[in-house]
Design a protein around this motif. Structure first.
Motif, PDB file in Angstrom:
ATOM      1  N   TRP A  69       0.811  -1.183  -0.073  1.00 49.82           N
ATOM      2  CA  TRP A  69      -0.036  -0.007   0.027  1.00 49.82           C
ATOM      3  C   TRP A  69       0.926   1.291   0.058  1.00 49.82           C
ATOM      4  O   TRP A  69       0.742   2.119  -0.603  1.00 49.82           O
ATOM      5  CB  TRP A  69      -0.863   0.053   1.119  1.00 49.82           C
ATOM      6  CG  TRP A  69      -1.849   1.236   1.180  1.00 49.82           C
ATOM      7  CD1 TRP A  69      -3.020   1.458   0.532  1.00 49.82           C
ATOM      8  CD2 TRP A  69      -1.879   2.393   2.251  1.00 49.82           C
ATOM      9  NE1 TRP A  69      -3.379   2.793   1.021  1.00 49.82           N
ATOM     10  CE2 TRP A  69      -2.722   3.150   1.927  1.00 49.82           C
ATOM     11  CE3 TRP A  69      -0.807   2.657   3.099  1.00 49.82           C
ATOM     12  CZ2 TRP A  69      -2.925   4.380   2.513  1.00 49.82           C
ATOM     13  CZ3 TRP A  69      -0.965   3.978   4.035  1.00 49.82           C
ATOM     14  CH2 TRP A  69      -2.040   4.588   3.674  1.00 49.82           C
ATOM     15  N   HIS A  70       1.916   1.156   0.908  1.00 53.20           N
ATOM     16  CA  HIS A  70       2.677   2.513   1.143  1.00 53.20           C
ATOM     17  C   HIS A  70       3.303   2.657  -0.486  1.00 53.20           C
ATOM     18  O   HIS A  70       3.725   3.727  -0.874  1.00 53.20           O
ATOM     19  CB  HIS A  70       3.569   2.446   2.017  1.00 53.20           C
ATOM     20  CG  HIS A  70       3.170   2.679   3.311  1.00 53.20           C
ATOM     21  ND1 HIS A  70       3.102   4.054   3.977  1.00 53.20           N
ATOM     22  CD2 HIS A  70       2.675   1.875   4.380  1.00 53.20           C
ATOM     23  CE1 HIS A  70       2.390   4.192   4.837  1.00 53.20           C
ATOM     24  NE2 HIS A  70       1.850   2.759   5.420  1.00 53.20           N
TER      25      HIS A  70
ATOM     26  N   SER B 192     -17.255   3.393   8.675  1.00 51.09           N
ATOM     27  CA  SER B 192     -17.785   1.967   8.438  1.00 51.09           C
ATOM     28  C   SER B 192     -18.890   1.478   9.089  1.00 51.09           C
ATOM     29  O   SER B 192     -19.423   0.733   8.646  1.00 51.09           O
ATOM     30  CB  SER B 192     -16.686   1.006   8.522  1.00 51.09           C
ATOM     31  OG  SER B 192     -16.454   0.849   9.741  1.00 51.09           O
TER      32      SER B 192
ATOM     33  N   TRP C  93       0.946   3.611  -3.167  1.00 49.38           N
ATOM     34  CA  TRP C  93       0.395   5.181  -2.739  1.00 49.38           C
ATOM     35  C   TRP C  93       1.427   6.307  -2.986  1.00 49.38           C
ATOM     36  O   TRP C  93       1.128   7.283  -3.416  1.00 49.38           O
ATOM     37  CB  TRP C  93      -0.029   5.329  -1.338  1.00 49.38           C
ATOM     38  CG  TRP C  93      -0.368   6.575  -0.823  1.00 49.38           C
ATOM     39  CD1 TRP C  93      -1.514   7.154  -1.030  1.00 49.38           C
ATOM     40  CD2 TRP C  93       0.091   7.329   0.165  1.00 49.38           C
ATOM     41  NE1 TRP C  93      -1.758   8.374  -0.251  1.00 49.38           N
ATOM     42  CE2 TRP C  93      -0.450   8.615   0.159  1.00 49.38           C
ATOM     43  CE3 TRP C  93       1.655   7.414   0.529  1.00 49.38           C
ATOM     44  CZ2 TRP C  93       0.014   9.788   0.727  1.00 49.38           C
ATOM     45  CZ3 TRP C  93       2.194   8.651   1.466  1.00 49.38           C
ATOM     46  CH2 TRP C  93       1.198   9.534   1.564  1.00 49.38           C
TER      47      TRP C  93
ATOM     48  N   HIS D 158      -6.403   7.235  11.575  1.00 46.45           N
ATOM     49  CA  HIS D 158      -6.485   6.725  10.225  1.00 46.45           C
ATOM     50  C   HIS D 158      -7.640   5.422  10.419  1.00 46.45           C
ATOM     51  O   HIS D 158      -8.670   5.309   9.716  1.00 46.45           O
ATOM     52  CB  HIS D 158      -5.309   6.093   9.340  1.00 46.45           C
ATOM     53  CG  HIS D 158      -5.609   6.049   8.030  1.00 46.45           C
ATOM     54  ND1 HIS D 158      -5.584   4.601   7.440  1.00 46.45           N
ATOM     55  CD2 HIS D 158      -5.622   6.924   7.009  1.00 46.45           C
ATOM     56  CE1 HIS D 158      -5.610   4.662   6.192  1.00 46.45           C
ATOM     57  NE2 HIS D 158      -5.637   6.115   5.693  1.00 46.45           N
TER      58      HIS D 158
ATOM     59  N   GLU E  99      -9.439  -3.145   2.566  1.00 48.35           N
ATOM     60  CA  GLU E  99     -10.107  -2.146   1.636  1.00 48.35           C
ATOM     61  C   GLU E  99      -9.357  -1.019   1.173  1.00 48.35           C
ATOM     62  O   GLU E  99      -9.528  -0.408   0.134  1.00 48.35           O
ATOM     63  CB  GLU E  99     -11.589  -1.422   2.525  1.00 48.35           C
ATOM     64  CG  GLU E  99     -12.503  -2.569   2.778  1.00 48.35           C
ATOM     65  CD  GLU E  99     -13.638  -1.875   3.507  1.00 48.35           C
ATOM     66  OE1 GLU E  99     -13.694  -0.778   3.422  1.00 48.35           O
ATOM     67  OE2 GLU E  99     -14.444  -2.517   3.640  1.00 48.35           O
ATOM     68  N   HIS E 100      -8.279  -0.466   1.784  1.00 51.37           N
ATOM     69  CA  HIS E 100      -7.244   0.273   1.371  1.00 51.37           C
ATOM     70  C   HIS E 100      -6.602  -0.110   0.262  1.00 51.37           C
ATOM     71  O   HIS E 100      -5.970   0.777  -0.730  1.00 51.37           O
ATOM     72  CB  HIS E 100      -6.520   0.967   2.588  1.00 51.37           C
ATOM     73  CG  HIS E 100      -7.310   1.847   3.384  1.00 51.37           C
ATOM     74  ND1 HIS E 100      -8.157   1.695   4.430  1.00 51.37           N
ATOM     75  CD2 HIS E 100      -7.156   3.350   3.467  1.00 51.37           C
ATOM     76  CE1 HIS E 100      -8.577   2.420   4.886  1.00 51.37           C
ATOM     77  NE2 HIS E 100      -8.110   3.502   4.536  1.00 51.37           N
TER      78      HIS E 100
ATOM     79  N   TYR F  76     -10.268  -3.518   7.134  1.00 53.61           N
ATOM     80  CA  TYR F  76      -9.524  -2.019   6.759  1.00 53.61           C
ATOM     81  C   TYR F  76      -8.243  -2.064   5.932  1.00 53.61           C
ATOM     82  O   TYR F  76      -8.383  -1.211   5.053  1.00 53.61           O
ATOM     83  CB  TYR F  76      -9.285  -1.515   8.160  1.00 53.61           C
ATOM     84  CG  TYR F  76      -8.268  -0.428   8.289  1.00 53.61           C
ATOM     85  CD1 TYR F  76      -8.568   0.737   7.986  1.00 53.61           C
ATOM     86  CD2 TYR F  76      -7.192  -1.006   8.881  1.00 53.61           C
ATOM     87  CE1 TYR F  76      -7.676   1.703   8.094  1.00 53.61           C
ATOM     88  CE2 TYR F  76      -5.923   0.142   8.878  1.00 53.61           C
ATOM     89  CZ  TYR F  76      -6.161   1.442   8.475  1.00 53.61           C
ATOM     90  OH  TYR F  76      -5.392   2.389   8.876  1.00 53.61           O
ATOM     91  N   VAL F  77      -7.485  -2.977   6.344  1.00 51.01           N
ATOM     92  CA  VAL F  77      -6.184  -3.166   5.572  1.00 51.01           C
ATOM     93  C   VAL F  77      -6.708  -3.523   3.801  1.00 51.01           C
ATOM     94  O   VAL F  77      -6.132  -2.735   2.845  1.00 51.01           O
ATOM     95  CB  VAL F  77      -5.200  -4.171   5.951  1.00 51.01           C
ATOM     96  CG1 VAL F  77      -4.094  -3.982   5.132  1.00 51.01           C
ATOM     97  CG2 VAL F  77      -4.832  -3.641   7.340  1.00 51.01           C
TER      98      VAL F  77
ATOM     99  N   SER G   8      -2.899   1.915  13.192  1.00 45.80           N
ATOM    100  CA  SER G   8      -3.058   2.665  11.702  1.00 45.80           C
ATOM    101  C   SER G   8      -1.975   2.268  10.441  1.00 45.80           C
ATOM    102  O   SER G   8      -0.638   2.069  10.907  1.00 45.80           O
ATOM    103  CB  SER G   8      -2.680   4.224  12.009  1.00 45.80           C
ATOM    104  OG  SER G   8      -2.494   5.185  10.875  1.00 45.80           O
TER     105      SER G   8
ATOM    106  N   TRP H 230     -11.933   5.194  10.098  1.00 47.02           N
ATOM    107  CA  TRP H 230     -12.623   4.238   9.104  1.00 47.02           C
ATOM    108  C   TRP H 230     -13.620   3.565   9.969  1.00 47.02           C
ATOM    109  O   TRP H 230     -14.380   3.183   9.589  1.00 47.02           O
ATOM    110  CB  TRP H 230     -11.353   3.449   8.464  1.00 47.02           C
ATOM    111  CG  TRP H 230     -11.988   2.138   7.810  1.00 47.02           C
ATOM    112  CD1 TRP H 230     -12.006   2.243   6.459  1.00 47.02           C
ATOM    113  CD2 TRP H 230     -12.440   0.904   8.162  1.00 47.02           C
ATOM    114  NE1 TRP H 230     -12.712   1.046   5.921  1.00 47.02           N
ATOM    115  CE2 TRP H 230     -12.855   0.238   7.169  1.00 47.02           C
ATOM    116  CE3 TRP H 230     -12.228   0.177   9.385  1.00 47.02           C
ATOM    117  CZ2 TRP H 230     -13.204  -1.029   7.205  1.00 47.02           C
ATOM    118  CZ3 TRP H 230     -12.880  -1.023   9.439  1.00 47.02           C
ATOM    119  CH2 TRP H 230     -13.185  -1.790   8.548  1.00 47.02           C
TER     120      TRP H 230
END
Length: 237
Positions: free
Chosen positions: A26-27, A87, A30, A79, A116-117, A113-114, A71, A83
């Motif tokens: 993700w990082h 949610s 992003w 963060h 979905e991001h 959560y992880v 987070s 969420w």
């Protein structure tokens, strides 16, 4: 990374798709342009982000620190907490709120959560989920890259990130003779592992860490009211 030719996509292979592997993906996705990056996450589970820690389906298994201390974005401590609120998860889980107002949601919720991001980057193709296990990693003959071998085929990479989980703990040598004994549970996280324990049964838990806490919470949810004894080498809970 900037030293690569403009037309060259940096190939990153991440072995393990639990929180650590998914967060790295993700990082990277992003913070870099899609044209400059190709990320493969090798993970046998069908969903990225959960891993061993955050894929439990047992409702009594909760995160062990307040949601405000969890987070994916270190610079934004709220963060995950935002969420959770957005949610509606806390509205559906009143037991998540502790007496002081801190939220301790179910662990699988953090995994969602992880996931979905990370989903937008999976949908766009920047991140590719290789559903399988890495069997070995070899250095390319040129010395400039790597090959990650999987049952579905080899994956070429410029960078390999090892984000694999720890193996299942082995049965202590002193207890190995009990491995096949009735009532001995070697893997407490196996599906329905505790289902056969009667409500009045006396239970011995070897260890007093987070796994022990999970088992007590699950037994309580199942209506257990018998004696529970936990052994610890250090006398700490």
């Amino acid at each position: 990374m900037n030293a690569l030719p403009p037309a060259r996509r940096l190939r990153v292979a991440i072995i393990g798709g639990g929180f650590s592997g998914a967060a790295v993906a993700w990082h990277l996705a992003w913070s870099h342009r899609p044209a400059h990056l190709s990320i493969s996450v090798i993970e046998p589970r069908p969903l990225l982000g959960g891993g061993l820690a955050y894929s439990s389906k047992e409702p009594a298994h909760r995160v062990n620190v307040p949601a405000t201390r969890m987070s994916m974005a270190p610079e934004d401590t709220q963060h995950f907490a935002r969420w959770l609120t957005d949610s509606g998860e806390l509205e559906r889980d009143a037991d998540a709120i502790w007496k002081n107002g801190d939220a301790y949601p179910r662990r699988r919720v953090f995994g969602r959560y992880v996931a979905e991001h990370l989903a937008p980057y999976l949908n766009s193709g920047v991140v590719h989920h290789v559903e399988g296990s890495a069997t070995r990693v070899t250095r390319d003959a040129s010395g400039a890259g790597w090959t990650v071998h999987t049952p579905s085929g080899p994956i070429g990479a410029d960078i390999v990130v090892l984000a694999a989980t720890h193996p299942q703990p082995a049965i202590p040598a002193a207890l190995i003779h009990l491995a096949e004994a009735p009532g001995f549970i070697a893997d407490p996280y196996a599906p329905s592992a505790l289902a056969g324990i009667g409500p009045d049964a006396s239970v011995l838990i070897v260890g007093s860490g987070l796994t022990s806490a999970d088992m007590v919470a699950e037994l309580d949810r199942r209506g257990h009211c018998g004696r529970i004894l936990s052994l610890s080498r250090r006398g700490l809970r």
